[in-house]
Design an enzyme around this catalytic site. Structure first.
Site, mmCIF file in Angstrom:
data_model
loop_
_atom_site.group_PDB
_atom_site.id
_atom_site.type_symbol
_atom_site.label_atom_id
_atom_site.label_comp_id
_atom_site.label_asym_id
_atom_site.label_seq_id
_atom_site.Cartn_x
_atom_site.Cartn_y
_atom_site.Cartn_z
ATOM 1 C CE1 TYR A 128 -3.935 -2.120 0.478
ATOM 2 C CE2 TYR A 128 -2.713 -3.137 2.272
ATOM 3 C CZ TYR A 128 -3.783 -3.129 1.403
ATOM 4 O OH TYR A 128 -4.706 -4.144 1.454
ATOM 5 C CG HIS A 160 -7.012 5.111 1.022
ATOM 6 N ND1 HIS A 160 -7.739 6.278 1.132
ATOM 7 C CD2 HIS A 160 -7.751 4.174 1.684
ATOM 8 C CE1 HIS A 160 -8.845 6.056 1.820
ATOM 9 N NE2 HIS A 160 -8.872 4.787 2.168
ATOM 10 C CE1 TYR A 173 -3.938 -3.494 5.823
ATOM 11 C CE2 TYR A 173 -4.226 -4.739 7.858
ATOM 12 C CZ TYR A 173 -3.634 -4.578 6.618
ATOM 13 O OH TYR A 173 -2.733 -5.511 6.176
#
Length: 197
Positions: free
Chosen positions: A18, A23, A68
């Site tokens: 990620y 994001h 998360y």
């Protein structure tokens, strides 16, 4: 902790897969700010990693939750409660799909606007009147981005090279704007930051 203790949070998902996604815009910026301001080693505690720094005479923790995104509030609330950080001394940096890539906006309070990290923080803290630094990442169907990409896939995909260049190109000005926040006032910082389009 006193009134000069600040918490700066960069939101993102943990894990290498990620790391460079849209994001994670908040976490990417926090990495840059940590390298500018912090001489301390990273500490892993309170469901997060954080570093301590002094900026414009103020003590500052630069935090990245290890949870998360949709559980970011657990880390933020744990740190805020332990150190008794007041709302006006909290700044959360996060991506915003409703702003063009590279646009920046400092706001205080308000709704989550569909951002699960902000939803989690609002719920866990029990208040919303902290500061948020929104980093525009663009939305499918706007800002020259293909309209058929689902939003959830778009934010979890890596930045395009062009988008990343635009956003990273703002980092010096963002750092200067945040230094204005700590040195002068949030209103003065907003004048600097909200002019970045």
């Amino acid at each position: 902790m006193g009134v000069n203790e600040y918490l700066l949070v960069g939101l993102g998902n943990p894990g290498r897969e990620y790391q460079d996604t849209r994001h994670n815009a908040g976490s990417l910026l926090l990495d840059d700010l940590s390298s500018r301001w912090s001489g301390s080693n990273s500490i892993e505690k309170y469901n997060s990693t954080f570093r301590k720094a002094r900026v414009a005479g103020n003590s500052l923790a630069l935090m990245q939750p290890l949870t998360y995104m949709n559980r970011s509030g657990l880390a933020v609330a744990e740190y805020v409660r332990f150190f008794k950080i007041v709302a006006e001394n909290i700044i959360v940096i996060h991506d915003d799909i409703d702003m063009a890539p590279g646009r920046v906006k400092l706001v205080r309070g308000g709704g989550a606007g569909g951002h699960n990290g902000i939803k989690s923080i609002n719920s866990s803290l029990g208040f919303v009147d902290y500061y948020r630094l929104k980093i525009g990442v663009g939305r499918p169907g706007k800002h020259g981005i293909h309209p058929e990409i689902p939003v959830d896939k778009y934010v979890l995909a890596p930045f395009s090279a062009e988008q990343l260049d635009i956003i990273v190109g703002r980092y010096d000005a963002i750092a200067a704007g945040l230094e204005t926040f700590f040195r002068d006032s949030p209103a003065a910082a907003a004048t600097v930051l909200n002019s970045l389009r």
